[in-house]
Design an enzyme around this catalytic site. Structure first.
Site, mmCIF file in Angstrom:
data_model
loop_
_atom_site.group_PDB
_atom_site.id
_atom_site.type_symbol
_atom_site.label_atom_id
_atom_site.label_comp_id
_atom_site.label_asym_id
_atom_site.label_seq_id
_atom_site.Cartn_x
_atom_site.Cartn_y
_atom_site.Cartn_z
ATOM 1 N N GLY A 155 34.513 10.032 -48.535
ATOM 2 C CA GLY A 155 34.746 8.429 -48.288
ATOM 3 C C GLY A 155 35.701 8.333 -47.245
ATOM 4 O O GLY A 155 36.362 9.436 -46.573
ATOM 5 N N ARG A 156 36.518 7.540 -47.392
ATOM 6 C CA ARG A 156 37.660 7.177 -46.504
ATOM 7 C C ARG A 156 38.844 8.162 -46.693
ATOM 8 O O ARG A 156 39.234 8.530 -45.883
ATOM 9 C CB ARG A 156 38.239 5.733 -46.800
ATOM 10 C CG ARG A 156 37.378 4.558 -46.504
ATOM 11 C CD ARG A 156 38.176 3.276 -46.744
ATOM 12 N NE ARG A 156 37.585 2.063 -46.329
ATOM 13 C CZ ARG A 156 36.589 1.545 -47.225
ATOM 14 N NH1 ARG A 156 36.467 2.200 -48.627
ATOM 15 N NH2 ARG A 156 36.047 0.575 -47.049
ATOM 16 N N ILE A 157 39.304 8.446 -48.036
ATOM 17 C CA ILE A 157 40.193 9.469 -48.228
ATOM 18 C C ILE A 157 39.943 10.609 -47.910
ATOM 19 O O ILE A 157 40.519 11.368 -47.362
ATOM 20 C CB ILE A 157 40.592 9.239 -49.925
ATOM 21 C CG1 ILE A 157 41.110 7.945 -50.162
ATOM 22 C CG2 ILE A 157 41.479 10.288 -50.225
ATOM 23 C CD1 ILE A 157 41.362 7.700 -51.691
ATOM 24 N N ARG A 177 26.488 12.701 -51.468
ATOM 25 C CA ARG A 177 25.209 11.970 -51.921
ATOM 26 C C ARG A 177 24.204 12.279 -50.481
ATOM 27 O O ARG A 177 23.258 12.745 -50.629
ATOM 28 C CB ARG A 177 25.042 10.921 -52.288
ATOM 29 C CG ARG A 177 25.239 11.011 -53.883
ATOM 30 C CD ARG A 177 25.222 9.405 -54.279
ATOM 31 N NE ARG A 177 26.254 8.679 -53.866
ATOM 32 C CZ ARG A 177 26.450 7.501 -54.266
ATOM 33 N NH1 ARG A 177 25.696 6.907 -55.455
ATOM 34 N NH2 ARG A 177 27.605 6.797 -53.719
ATOM 35 N N THR A 233 42.755 14.666 -57.166
ATOM 36 C CA THR A 233 43.350 13.145 -56.908
ATOM 37 C C THR A 233 42.606 11.949 -57.119
ATOM 38 O O THR A 233 42.935 10.771 -56.685
ATOM 39 C CB THR A 233 44.034 13.220 -55.587
ATOM 40 O OG1 THR A 233 43.222 13.518 -54.521
ATOM 41 C CG2 THR A 233 45.231 14.234 -55.431
ATOM 42 N N GLU A 264 45.551 10.075 -69.749
ATOM 43 C CA GLU A 264 46.734 9.748 -68.977
ATOM 44 C C GLU A 264 47.582 8.542 -69.889
ATOM 45 O O GLU A 264 46.920 7.769 -70.379
ATOM 46 C CB GLU A 264 46.479 9.212 -67.715
ATOM 47 C CG GLU A 264 45.855 10.183 -66.851
ATOM 48 C CD GLU A 264 45.660 9.814 -65.375
ATOM 49 O OE1 GLU A 264 45.752 8.788 -65.031
ATOM 50 O OE2 GLU A 264 44.715 10.412 -64.706
ATOM 51 N N HIS A 283 49.683 10.990 -61.784
ATOM 52 C CA HIS A 283 48.645 10.046 -61.046
ATOM 53 C C HIS A 283 49.675 9.128 -60.222
ATOM 54 O O HIS A 283 49.499 7.830 -60.225
ATOM 55 C CB HIS A 283 47.931 9.083 -62.373
ATOM 56 C CG HIS A 283 46.948 8.315 -61.640
ATOM 57 N ND1 HIS A 283 45.837 7.980 -62.248
ATOM 58 C CD2 HIS A 283 46.424 7.797 -60.391
ATOM 59 C CE1 HIS A 283 44.736 7.475 -61.619
ATOM 60 N NE2 HIS A 283 45.449 7.221 -60.356
ATOM 61 N N GLY A 285 49.082 9.304 -56.578
ATOM 62 C CA GLY A 285 48.485 9.406 -55.446
ATOM 63 C C GLY A 285 48.953 8.046 -54.378
ATOM 64 O O GLY A 285 49.175 8.266 -53.110
HETATM 65 O O1 LIG Z 1 44.164 5.688 -58.861
HETATM 66 C C1 LIG Z 1 44.507 4.715 -57.956
HETATM 67 C C2 LIG Z 1 43.306 3.885 -57.568
HETATM 68 O O2 LIG Z 1 42.186 3.745 -57.948
HETATM 69 O O3 LIG Z 1 43.884 2.750 -56.803
#
Ligand SMILES: O=CC(=O)O
Length: 325
Positions: A155-157, A177, A233, A264, A283, A285
């Site tokens: 995806g984007r990331i 997918r 991540t 978490e 967490h 990111g």
């Molecule tokens: O974990 C962070 C988000 O989903 O933005």
């Protein structure tokens, strides 16, 4: 004069943005992470039309029952695994999120974890501080240049990570997918098992859902190279953490970089904290000043737009919006 709609704020909204929101809405405070159904009485809840919250708020059937007038819930996150999407959609509650604005920040942590693992940077810091360097050289590490980066999810990331990896002369492969035309020129599509077998670094970029929960387990880990690193991540529960701990202990894989875990905050007595081949982050990111500001701006804009009849920029269940029009 029309009454302002009542909205729950259960997220860190900065004062200037809060002022803008207060011009258009009546704000009802719920401390971040607390359940609005427990904090607010039935009368206060009955007329709530909107909410901005973090992923710590479970937007489930029980909360939807407790907020009968809710029209929109805006997540201060791109992930929405805190939401029972089917229940929200069935009740015509619009769910919004914050895609796009955090891609770079999450990609940066992904690349950072990759470098920490391959060059053993965290242990190197401890080595110098402890004075061990005065007794001998630090053990050799591994190059990432010329190696294969595998992305599960494109995806984007994933695309930003793929672009960044090009600066390290990495070969990038991915599994999704379906093959993604936007990945062309950035990464090569491979079958799922092939991704696990061929990656020197394998990074997770898939959302958490019933389908993806524990989708990386003993079988997938056993396909990986013993020299490979796993990076997560995305969301902790996409990996079966017990199987990962076994693989890390047995040397089935070389190491893991985890920004997210099944539990978490991670308690210090987690077996993960005792493993030398793991680099852990809390967490974080998206946790930069700039990115979090962009996220809260978008989350609040989504909320205000939805309540004023303007199409929000980021909707998870746009069919709810379309049905209203
Ligand atoms: O974990 C962070 C988000 O989903 O933005």
């Amino acid at each position: 004069m029309n009454q302002k709609p009542k909205v729950i704020v259960s997220a860190p909204v900065p004062p200037d943005l809060r002022e803008q929101l207060a011009e258009r809405c009546e704000i009802v405070e719920v401390p971040t992470g607390q359940n609005p159904a427990e904090v607010l009485g039935a009368d206060a809840r009955a007329t709530i039309e909107g909410m901005v919250c973090t992923v710590r708020t479970k937007v489930d059937q029980a909360l939807l029952d407790a907020l009968p007038a809710l029209k929109v819930s805006s997540n201060f996150a791109v992930g929405f695994d805190n939401v029972d999407l089917a229940a929200a959609t069935q009740r015509k509650v619009l769910i919004c999120n914050t895609p796009g604005v955090l891609d770079g920040a999450v990609a940066d942590v992904t690349i950072g974890l990759m470098l920490c693992l391959s060059r053993n940077l965290v242990a190197g810091d401890a080595f110098v501080r402890s004075g061990a360097w005065t007794k001998g050289a630090f053990p050799l590490t591994r190059d990432i240049r010329g190696k294969t980066l595998g992305l599960l999810g494109m995806g984007r990331i994933g695309r930003v990570v793929a672009r960044a990896a090009q600066a390290f002369d990495m070969k990038v492969i991915y599994h999704n997918r379906r093959e993604d035309p936007q990945a062309e020129g950035l990464a090569t599509y491979v079958e799922r098992d092939e991704l696990f077998k061929s990656s020197d670094v394998l990074s997770m970029h898939i959302p958490l859902s019933a389908e993806t929960r524990h989708s990386i387990g003993k079988r997938e880990l056993s396909l990986m190279k013993p020299t490979a690193y796993l990076i997560n991540t995305a969301r902790g529960p996409v990996i079966d953490e017990a199987a990962l701990i076994d693989a890390l202990r047995a040397g089935t894989i070389a190491g893991a970089g985890l920004d997210v875990m099944e539990q978490e905050p991670l308690p210090a007595d987690s077996p993960l904290c005792a493993l030398p081949n793991v680099v852990l982050q809390a967490h974080v990111g998206s946790a930069t000043h700039e990115t979090r500001r962009a996220m809260i701006d978008l989350a609040v804009a989504n909320l205000m737009d939805a309540l004023s009849g303007k199409t929000p920029q980021a909707m998870v269940n746009p069919e709810v919006w379309q049905a209203r029009a």
